[in-house]
Every structure is written in C-alpha cells, then in structure tokens.
Design a protein around this motif. Structure first.
Motif, PDB file in Angstrom:
ATOM      1  N   ARG A  14      -4.976 -65.413  -8.345  1.00 50.28           N
ATOM      2  CA  ARG A  14      -2.887 -65.828  -8.249  1.00 50.28           C
ATOM      3  C   ARG A  14      -3.191 -65.625  -6.607  1.00 50.28           C
ATOM      4  O   ARG A  14      -3.790 -65.129  -5.459  1.00 50.28           O
ATOM      5  CB  ARG A  14      -3.161 -64.009  -8.669  1.00 50.28           C
ATOM      6  N   ILE A  15      -1.953 -66.216  -6.500  1.00 50.84           N
ATOM      7  CA  ILE A  15      -1.434 -66.748  -5.047  1.00 50.84           C
ATOM      8  C   ILE A  15      -0.197 -66.293  -4.884  1.00 50.84           C
ATOM      9  O   ILE A  15       0.895 -65.605  -6.277  1.00 50.84           O
ATOM     10  CB  ILE A  15      -1.057 -67.995  -5.182  1.00 50.84           C
ATOM     11  N   LYS A  16       0.118 -65.151  -4.272  1.00 48.74           N
ATOM     12  CA  LYS A  16       0.853 -64.297  -3.504  1.00 48.74           C
ATOM     13  C   LYS A  16       2.768 -65.106  -3.322  1.00 48.74           C
ATOM     14  O   LYS A  16       2.074 -65.977  -3.624  1.00 48.74           O
ATOM     15  CB  LYS A  16       0.893 -63.915  -2.244  1.00 48.74           C
ATOM     16  N   THR A  17       3.274 -64.221  -4.873  1.00 51.57           N
ATOM     17  CA  THR A  17       4.584 -65.021  -4.519  1.00 51.57           C
ATOM     18  C   THR A  17       4.711 -64.857  -3.719  1.00 51.57           C
ATOM     19  O   THR A  17       4.993 -64.099  -1.996  1.00 51.57           O
ATOM     20  CB  THR A  17       5.322 -63.734  -5.416  1.00 51.57           C
ATOM     21  N   ASN A  18       6.526 -66.136  -2.793  1.00 50.20           N
ATOM     22  CA  ASN A  18       7.153 -66.527  -2.051  1.00 50.20           C
ATOM     23  C   ASN A  18       6.344 -66.920  -1.045  1.00 50.20           C
ATOM     24  O   ASN A  18       6.560 -66.797   0.813  1.00 50.20           O
ATOM     25  CB  ASN A  18       7.838 -65.359  -1.660  1.00 50.20           C
ATOM     26  N   LEU A  19       5.042 -67.839  -0.852  1.00 45.56           N
ATOM     27  CA  LEU A  19       4.116 -68.422  -0.026  1.00 45.56           C
ATOM     28  C   LEU A  19       4.163 -69.575   0.107  1.00 45.56           C
ATOM     29  O   LEU A  19       4.596 -70.076  -1.166  1.00 45.56           O
ATOM     30  CB  LEU A  19       2.470 -67.933  -0.798  1.00 45.56           C
ATOM     31  N   CYS A  20       5.103 -70.434   1.658  1.00 47.79           N
ATOM     32  CA  CYS A  20       4.532 -71.597   0.909  1.00 47.79           C
ATOM     33  C   CYS A  20       3.175 -71.947   1.802  1.00 47.79           C
ATOM     34  O   CYS A  20       2.485 -71.982   1.784  1.00 47.79           O
ATOM     35  CB  CYS A  20       5.338 -70.893   2.675  1.00 47.79           C
ATOM     36  N   LEU A  21       3.199 -72.617   0.474  1.00 44.71           N
ATOM     37  CA  LEU A  21       1.940 -73.681   0.199  1.00 44.71           C
ATOM     38  C   LEU A  21       1.943 -75.112   1.100  1.00 44.71           C
ATOM     39  O   LEU A  21       0.773 -74.967   0.622  1.00 44.71           O
ATOM     40  CB  LEU A  21       1.793 -74.170  -1.902  1.00 44.71           C
ATOM     41  N   TYR A  22       2.315 -75.591   1.419  1.00 40.81           N
ATOM     42  CA  TYR A  22       2.825 -76.861   2.358  1.00 40.81           C
ATOM     43  C   TYR A  22       2.816 -77.880   1.364  1.00 40.81           C
ATOM     44  O   TYR A  22       3.385 -77.938   0.494  1.00 40.81           O
ATOM     45  CB  TYR A  22       1.539 -76.295   3.542  1.00 40.81           C
ATOM     46  N   SER A  23       1.523 -78.398   2.055  1.00 39.87           N
ATOM     47  CA  SER A  23       1.405 -79.544   0.822  1.00 39.87           C
ATOM     48  C   SER A  23       0.377 -79.789  -0.128  1.00 39.87           C
ATOM     49  O   SER A  23      -0.130 -80.077  -0.924  1.00 39.87           O
ATOM     50  CB  SER A  23       1.123 -81.000   1.855  1.00 39.87           C
ATOM     51  N   LEU A  24      -0.392 -77.902  -1.011  1.00 37.43           N
ATOM     52  CA  LEU A  24      -1.078 -78.069  -0.890  1.00 37.43           C
ATOM     53  C   LEU A  24      -0.540 -77.433  -2.693  1.00 37.43           C
ATOM     54  O   LEU A  24       0.694 -77.181  -2.234  1.00 37.43           O
ATOM     55  CB  LEU A  24      -2.031 -77.218  -1.135  1.00 37.43           C
ATOM     56  N   ASP A  25      -0.900 -77.870  -3.601  1.00 33.06           N
ATOM     57  CA  ASP A  25      -0.776 -77.350  -4.575  1.00 33.06           C
ATOM     58  C   ASP A  25      -1.477 -76.330  -5.839  1.00 33.06           C
ATOM     59  O   ASP A  25      -2.254 -76.158  -5.069  1.00 33.06           O
ATOM     60  CB  ASP A  25      -0.642 -79.233  -5.516  1.00 33.06           C
ATOM     61  N   ASP A  27      -3.087 -76.373  -8.424  1.00 33.03           N
ATOM     62  CA  ASP A  27      -3.893 -77.067  -9.264  1.00 33.03           C
ATOM     63  C   ASP A  27      -5.523 -77.032  -7.672  1.00 33.03           C
ATOM     64  O   ASP A  27      -6.186 -76.237  -8.080  1.00 33.03           O
ATOM     65  CB  ASP A  27      -3.169 -78.311  -9.986  1.00 33.03           C
ATOM     66  N   THR A  28      -4.985 -77.574  -6.651  1.00 31.35           N
ATOM     67  CA  THR A  28      -5.800 -77.596  -6.158  1.00 31.35           C
ATOM     68  C   THR A  28      -6.372 -76.490  -4.978  1.00 31.35           C
ATOM     69  O   THR A  28      -7.229 -75.966  -5.136  1.00 31.35           O
ATOM     70  CB  THR A  28      -5.046 -78.288  -4.517  1.00 31.35           C
ATOM     71  N   ILE A  29      -5.199 -74.923  -5.080  1.00 28.71           N
ATOM     72  CA  ILE A  29      -5.597 -74.030  -4.768  1.00 28.71           C
ATOM     73  C   ILE A  29      -6.546 -73.229  -5.609  1.00 28.71           C
ATOM     74  O   ILE A  29      -7.389 -72.607  -4.817  1.00 28.71           O
ATOM     75  CB  ILE A  29      -4.261 -73.068  -4.277  1.00 28.71           C
ATOM     76  N   TYR A  30      -6.249 -73.227  -6.631  1.00 29.75           N
ATOM     77  CA  TYR A  30      -7.418 -72.677  -7.646  1.00 29.75           C
ATOM     78  C   TYR A  30      -8.268 -73.209  -8.502  1.00 29.75           C
ATOM     79  O   TYR A  30      -9.753 -72.661  -8.311  1.00 29.75           O
ATOM     80  CB  TYR A  30      -6.331 -72.672  -9.630  1.00 29.75           C
TER      81      TYR A  30
END
Length: 81
Positions: A14-25, A27-30
């Motif tokens: 999971r990705i912490k809510t309200n986290l700035c992903l910058y230019s990553l999406d 799917d790329t993170i997972y």
C-alpha cells in the motif's frame, strides 16, 4: 492498495494516503515493490530507488504481511554528507 503473494503467502502493498507521488504513478511503484520483494520483505524499513526518486517504506510481519510506502523523495532533495 494491492494484494499479492510472496513465497506462497498473501500480502498487502500500500501507499500511504495523501502522499505526493511526483511523476511516479501507482502502477510503477507497485511493480517496483513486487520486483524487489526478495529483499524488502525481510527488512523492517527500506529505501528503494525508482528512477530519480527514493521510495521509503516499512514492512510489518503479521498474518498478512504489509509493506507500506511512507514517503517519496526526489533526488534533488537527497543530501549526502
């Protein structure tokens, strides 16, 4: 949130809510987390480099292991001493 399996065990990424992903999406993170599970699964905390970013997170071992991305740091904000 993504449910996946590692070594036959179901786990949650999971990705912490309200986290700035910058230019990553997401799917790329997972996908990057899944590719790195052999290493980060056994760590309490981790920093994973994805392109120009460090993805910082923690791993919690429980009935359903949980890997959480806590922060994303752009390379320009990384200071070395």
């Amino acid at each position: 949130m993504l449910r996946t399996k590692f070594e036959g065990r179901e786990m949650i990424l999971r990705i912490k809510t309200n986290l700035c992903l910058y230019s990553l999406d997401e799917d790329t993170i997972y996908n990057s987390l899944r590719e790195s599970l052999q290493v980060i699964y056994f760590m309490d905390s981790f920093a994973l480099q994805i392109g120009e970013y460090l993805v910082v997170g923690e791993t919690q071992q429980s009935a359903y292991p949980l890997i959480t991305v806590q922060n994303i740091v752009p390379r320009k904000n990384i200071v070395t001493v």
